[in-house]
Enzyme design. Structure first.
Site, PDB file in Angstrom:
ATOM      1  N   SER A 150      31.203  -4.978  21.933  1.00  0.00           N
ATOM      2  CA  SER A 150      31.716  -4.949  23.312  1.00  0.00           C
ATOM      3  C   SER A 150      33.213  -4.647  23.241  1.00  0.00           C
ATOM      4  O   SER A 150      33.851  -4.926  22.213  1.00  0.00           O
ATOM      5  CB  SER A 150      31.510  -6.311  23.967  1.00  0.00           C
ATOM      6  OG  SER A 150      32.326  -6.467  25.117  1.00  0.00           O
ATOM      7  N   TYR A 169      32.000 -15.539  23.845  1.00  0.00           N
ATOM      8  CA  TYR A 169      31.434 -14.173  23.878  1.00  0.00           C
ATOM      9  C   TYR A 169      32.315 -13.210  23.082  1.00  0.00           C
ATOM     10  O   TYR A 169      31.827 -12.460  22.227  1.00  0.00           O
ATOM     11  CB  TYR A 169      31.294 -13.720  25.332  1.00  0.00           C
ATOM     12  CG  TYR A 169      30.655 -12.364  25.499  1.00  0.00           C
ATOM     13  CD1 TYR A 169      29.273 -12.196  25.366  1.00  0.00           C
ATOM     14  CD2 TYR A 169      31.417 -11.231  25.792  1.00  0.00           C
ATOM     15  CE1 TYR A 169      28.682 -10.949  25.511  1.00  0.00           C
ATOM     16  CE2 TYR A 169      30.834  -9.976  25.943  1.00  0.00           C
ATOM     17  CZ  TYR A 169      29.458  -9.847  25.810  1.00  0.00           C
ATOM     18  OH  TYR A 169      28.873  -8.604  25.962  1.00  0.00           O
TER      19      TYR A 169
HETATM   20  N1  LIG Z   1      26.410  -5.088  30.543  1.00  0.00           N
HETATM   21  C1  LIG Z   1      27.630  -5.040  30.059  1.00  0.00           C
HETATM   22  O1  LIG Z   1      28.627  -4.914  30.822  1.00  0.00           O
HETATM   23  C2  LIG Z   1      27.872  -5.110  28.575  1.00  0.00           C
HETATM   24  C3  LIG Z   1      29.142  -4.740  28.094  1.00  0.00           C
HETATM   25  C4  LIG Z   1      29.395  -4.783  26.728  1.00  0.00           C
HETATM   26  C5  LIG Z   1      28.396  -5.189  25.855  1.00  0.00           C
HETATM   27  N2  LIG Z   1      27.170  -5.548  26.351  1.00  0.00           N
HETATM   28  C6  LIG Z   1      26.172  -5.962  25.375  1.00  0.00           C
HETATM   29  O2  LIG Z   1      25.055  -5.114  25.476  1.00  0.00           O
HETATM   30  C7  LIG Z   1      23.880  -5.811  25.035  1.00  0.00           C
HETATM   31  C8  LIG Z   1      22.806  -5.630  26.077  1.00  0.00           C
HETATM   32  O3  LIG Z   1      23.256  -6.189  27.294  1.00  0.00           O
HETATM   33  P1  LIG Z   1      22.717  -5.749  28.727  1.00  0.00           P
HETATM   34  O4  LIG Z   1      23.897  -5.603  29.592  1.00  0.00           O
HETATM   35  O5  LIG Z   1      21.740  -4.662  28.595  1.00  0.00           O
HETATM   36  O6  LIG Z   1      22.025  -7.137  29.139  1.00  0.00           O
HETATM   37  P2  LIG Z   1      20.595  -7.509  29.749  1.00  0.00           P
HETATM   38  O7  LIG Z   1      20.710  -8.936  30.101  1.00  0.00           O
HETATM   39  O8  LIG Z   1      20.218  -6.512  30.779  1.00  0.00           O
HETATM   40  O9  LIG Z   1      19.612  -7.329  28.496  1.00  0.00           O
HETATM   41  C9  LIG Z   1      19.658  -8.176  27.386  1.00  0.00           C
HETATM   42  C10 LIG Z   1      18.254  -8.265  26.807  1.00  0.00           C
HETATM   43  O10 LIG Z   1      18.329  -9.082  25.621  1.00  0.00           O
HETATM   44  C11 LIG Z   1      17.232  -9.968  25.631  1.00  0.00           C
HETATM   45  N3  LIG Z   1      17.557 -11.184  24.866  1.00  0.00           N
HETATM   46  C12 LIG Z   1      18.460 -12.156  25.186  1.00  0.00           C
HETATM   47  N4  LIG Z   1      18.425 -13.128  24.267  1.00  0.00           N
HETATM   48  C13 LIG Z   1      17.503 -12.757  23.337  1.00  0.00           C
HETATM   49  C14 LIG Z   1      17.025 -13.351  22.147  1.00  0.00           C
HETATM   50  N5  LIG Z   1      17.473 -14.551  21.721  1.00  0.00           N
HETATM   51  N6  LIG Z   1      16.093 -12.703  21.418  1.00  0.00           N
HETATM   52  C15 LIG Z   1      15.618 -11.505  21.845  1.00  0.00           C
HETATM   53  N7  LIG Z   1      16.006 -10.909  22.969  1.00  0.00           N
HETATM   54  C16 LIG Z   1      16.947 -11.531  23.707  1.00  0.00           C
HETATM   55  C17 LIG Z   1      17.003 -10.296  27.109  1.00  0.00           C
HETATM   56  O11 LIG Z   1      15.696 -10.818  27.346  1.00  0.00           O
HETATM   57  C18 LIG Z   1      17.257  -8.933  27.745  1.00  0.00           C
HETATM   58  O12 LIG Z   1      16.068  -8.168  27.843  1.00  0.00           O
HETATM   59  C19 LIG Z   1      24.320  -7.246  24.803  1.00  0.00           C
HETATM   60  O13 LIG Z   1      24.546  -7.446  23.418  1.00  0.00           O
HETATM   61  C20 LIG Z   1      25.624  -7.359  25.570  1.00  0.00           C
HETATM   62  O14 LIG Z   1      26.460  -8.348  25.062  1.00  0.00           O
HETATM   63  C21 LIG Z   1      26.896  -5.501  27.676  1.00  0.00           C
END
Ligand SMILES: NC(=O)c1ccc[n+]([C@@H]2O[C@H](COP(=O)([O-])OP(=O)(O)OC[C@H]3O[C@@H](n4cnc5c(N)ncnc54)[C@H](O)[C@@H]3O)[C@@H](O)[C@H]2O)c1
Length: 255
Positions: free
Chosen positions: A142, A155
């Site tokens: 991130s 985080y």
């Molecule tokens: N959305 C943002 O702004 C953003 C920005 C930077 C980084 N990220 C990173 O991107 C990645 C995906 O995030 P997103 O925004 O798509 O979120 P999201 O919540 O839409 O998807 C996350 C997915 O991970 C799954 N998950 C959570 N805990 C889990 C576990 N213990 N075992 C298996 N699966 C698990 C959830 O069920 C979900 O389907 C994450 O690592 C997040 O930190 C997101």
């Protein structure tokens, strides 16, 4: 025209939603067989079902990335089904927003377990399947792992550690032709970011921190994953690729 990932198998964690879902779709469209891993069974099955309905090769495997037993078993099932693993997108994650003094120990530990230990465990149980042929690992970090963002102590710490772990793994496995990179997204419109967008004033402020004038889409990030997964990035390893609309480039206001 040859597809980018023809004949390859990709494992995507957290593929039931958001960035992981878009990454799984993008890799399937480029010819990969895709293993959809998620702890949310309904969401994971839906992603896999949507891909197979379009005649792409995909299957769902239930997995909580914090459990070594589950990770070991899920990767064995993937090998059983598809015979090989060429690409691992370590993407499952959770977001929590607290300062250090507000953060309770349990929440800190859960964040470490999902966002950091999960990356370690999945890599640990996939890399043995890549040692002979090489492969590509993409970790979702991130922008909070490379620049300070307030109110995200645990985080940010996990994401900074994912950047460091990426570089370590890139060095440890380069001689096996396993490339290891991470992506550092800015704020992306997924269920994870939903709570930040409920208040229109705060939502506008968040958009304004991205010089390109919008939040990211899951597809913006999936395109970068696709690049790192494919041979287009065959000489790229140990890199943290920002995909953030300019968020980390500096201060957006004129001074
Ligand atoms: N959305 C943002 O702004 C953003 C920005 C930077 C980084 N990220 C990173 O991107 C990645 C995906 O995030 P997103 O925004 O798509 O979120 P999201 O919540 O839409 O998807 C996350 C997915 O991970 C799954 N998950 C959570 N805990 C889990 C576990 N213990 N075992 C298996 N699966 C698990 C959830 O069920 C979900 O389907 C994450 O690592 C997040 O930190 C997101």
């Amino acid at each position: 025209m040859q597809m980018l990932l023809e004949g390859m198998t990709a494992v995507v964690t957290g593929a039931g939603s958001g960035i992981g879902q878009a990454s799984a779709s993008a890799m399937a469209r480029e010819g990969a067989s895709v293993a959809i891993l998620d702890s949310n069974e309904a969401a994971g099955r839906q992603t896999a079902g949507e891909l197979t309905a379009q005649k792409f090769k995909a299957a769902f495997f239930s997995l909580n990335v914090t459990s070594e037993e589950q990770v070991r078993a899920a990767m064995a099932q993937v090998i059983n089904k598809f015979g090989r693993i060429d690409i691992l997108h370590n993407n499952a994650g959770i977001a929590i927003r607290h300062t250090v003094t507000e953060q309770d120990e349990q929440g800190w530990q859960t964040c470490m377990d999902v966002n950091l230990k999960g990356v370690f465990l999945c890599a640990k149980h996939v890399i043995p399947h890549m040692l002979d042929r090489g492969g590509s690992i993409i970790n979702t970090a991130s922008v909070t792992g490379i620049v300070g963002v307030r109110n995200r102590a645990a985080y940010s710490a996990t994401k900074g550690a994912v950047v460091a772990l990426t570089r370590n793994m890139a060095l440890d496995y380069a001689r096996h032709q396993i490339r290891v990179n991470c992506i550092c997204p800015g704020f992306v419109r997924t269920p994870m970011a939903k709570a930040l967008l409920e208040d229109p004033i705060k939502a506008k402020r968040l958009v304004d921190t991205h010089p390109l004038g919008r939040l990211g889409t899951p597809e913006d990030v999936a395109n970068a994953v696709l690049f790192l997964a494919s041979d287009l990035a065959s000489w790229v390893t140990g890199h943290a690729l920002v995909v953030d609309g300019g968020f980390s480039a500096g201060r957006p206001e004129e001074i």
